[in-house]
Write a protein that holds these residues in place. Structure first.
Motif, PDB file in Angstrom:
ATOM      1  N   TRP A  99       0.779  -1.164   0.033  1.00 35.88           N
ATOM      2  CA  TRP A  99      -0.247   0.044  -0.095  1.00 35.88           C
ATOM      3  C   TRP A  99       0.973   1.188  -0.093  1.00 35.88           C
ATOM      4  CZ3 TRP A  99      -5.461   0.532   2.183  1.00 35.88           C
ATOM      5  CH2 TRP A  99      -6.197  -0.824   1.848  1.00 35.88           C
TER       6      TRP A  99
ATOM      7  N   ASN B  13      -0.388   4.057  -2.156  1.00 30.22           N
ATOM      8  CA  ASN B  13      -1.671   4.105  -2.579  1.00 30.22           C
ATOM      9  C   ASN B  13      -1.909   5.642  -1.859  1.00 30.22           C
ATOM     10  OD1 ASN B  13      -1.976   1.887  -3.411  1.00 30.22           O
ATOM     11  ND2 ASN B  13      -3.415   1.064  -1.881  1.00 30.22           N
TER      12      ASN B  13
ATOM     13  N   PHE C  14      -2.041   6.576   2.414  1.00 28.20           N
ATOM     14  CA  PHE C  14      -1.354   5.703   2.991  1.00 28.20           C
ATOM     15  C   PHE C  14      -0.241   6.270   3.962  1.00 28.20           C
ATOM     16  CE2 PHE C  14       2.920   3.611   3.825  1.00 28.20           C
ATOM     17  CZ  PHE C  14       2.459   2.471   4.238  1.00 28.20           C
TER      18      PHE C  14
END
Length: 382
Positions: A227, A230, A233
């Motif tokens: 992640w 992302n 995050f």
């Protein structure tokens, strides 16, 4: 009527802050009252490791001496250190936990939270987030007609207008998907799973409850890698890893949480939990005097309608590959079988999923799931 807003000070006012939600939400049949003990833990430094890297200020609104609203304003130092193009970044603060009797109270609380964030040097707000991005992010804007699953929020529909009229616009949507799991998945998924079972490089195993801390560490290590680019995050600290493992172990069913290995290396994981909210909705936020015993008995072998998949991840180097999709479908299918046969589940929920996460959306759609809830994170320049 004039509204007075003051910082929360002391245990009594913290109690007033927590209790307000139970009064204002009492008539909503789809609101799941959180355990009061969990709310105290969430908001208490020394008990929730989020406070080790965050500045948090709670506020109460009063009218004629009665509490009529609340809000939290907070700044996550780890979020400030993230790249600006990933959602947070320097100068970005948050508010959350908004409850108010009416729009006038809500607007006054939002303005006070914004003022506090400015005083702390912030230039932008992402909200609502209560408190961490990993807890209850976003405002429910679709799907208020049915209760949330565990660790997801539920908000009165009027909150959307209140927030938007305060000058906020959408930054990101988080989606949850629901799917029937008692009738199996489409034949294509069965073929993908069977092909993966013939691949000697792939090994799937369930979480080892005797070595739960080790496997939780493996899952979070994969998560932090998977992640890391992302939107939104924020990495877990070591203290948060230990805290999360301790909190989640009692509801973790060994056979519905999986780690996938490729050539002996852990490369993916998937967590699936029985929906604890199916029990909590009956308890009005209290474990005592008898609810604790009912909950312990239920946890021995939960029978539920819904299993929720809150987190899954594949190491970054494998993402967007056919192998990654195959591993994901294998874990989903194996967990589905156990959820149905051992826990009586008929429904699964996946999420949250970022609205631009094409890979995860494709997986969700391939197994026949559809969006059932949308949570929106708003932003505003201070």
């Amino acid at each position: 009527m004039e509204v007075t807003i003051t910082p929360v000070s002391g245990r009594r006012e913290l109690g007033l802050f927590i209790e307000l939600a139970y009064r204002l939400r009492r008539g909503d049949p789809n609101w799941v009252p959180p355990l009061r003990s969990d709310m105290v833990e969430l908001l208490t430094p020394g008990r929730n490791p989020f406070h080790e890297h965050a500045r948090v200020q709670l506020f109460l609104a009063r009218r004629r001496g009665q509490v009529v609203g609340r809000i939290s304003a907070h700044i996550d130092e780890l979020a400030l250190a993230q790249p600006a193009d990933q959602g947070f970044g320097p100068g970005t603060g948050n508010w959350g936990l908004l409850e108010a009797e009416d729009e006038g109270v809500a607007q006054a609380l939002i303005a006070r939270a914004e003022a506090w964030l400015r005083e702390q040097g912030m230039t932008r707000v992402l909200a609502p987030i209560s408190l961490s991005i990993w807890e209850e992010p976003g405002l429910l804007v679709r799907g208020a007609d049915h209760p949330p699953t565990m660790m997801m929020g539920h908000h009165p529909p009027e909150h959307q207008g209140w927030i938007e009229r305060a000058g906020y616009h959408s930054a990101k949507s988080l989606l949850t998907y629901e799917v029937r799991i008692d009738q199996g998945f489409p034949p294509l998924i069965d073929r993908i799973v069977a092909s993966g079972e013939r691949n000697s490089r792939i090994t799937l195993r369930t979480v080892d409850m005797k070595n739960f801390a080790r496997d939780a560490e493996i899952a979070i290590d994969i998560l932090n890698d998977a992640w890391s680019e992302n939107w939104g995050f924020v990495p877990f600290t070591d203290a948060e890893k230990a805290y999360g493992a301790k909190k989640l172990k009692p509801i973790t069913m060994e056979r519905t949480n999986m780690i996938a290995e490729l050539d002996g290396e852990p490369v993916a994981f998937m967590l699936a939990w029985p929906d604890l909210n199916e029990q909590l909705i009956k308890m009005n936020g209290r474990l005592f005097p008898f609810n604790w015993a009912k909950l312990l008995w239920w946890l021995r072998k939960p029978q539920v309608r819904t299993f929720r998949v809150p987190l899954m991840g594949v190491r970054k180097r494998l993402q967007n590959s056919r192998l990654a999709s195959q591993i994901a479908f294998m874990m989903i299918e194996y967990i589905r079988r156990v959820a149905v046969s051992e826990h009586g589940a008929s429904r699964g929920e996946i999420g949250w999923v970022l609205d631009d996460n094409g890979g995860m959306i494709a997986i969700a759609e391939a197994i026949g799931s559809t969006v059932n809830k949308e949570f929106r994170i708003y932003e505003k320049t201070l």
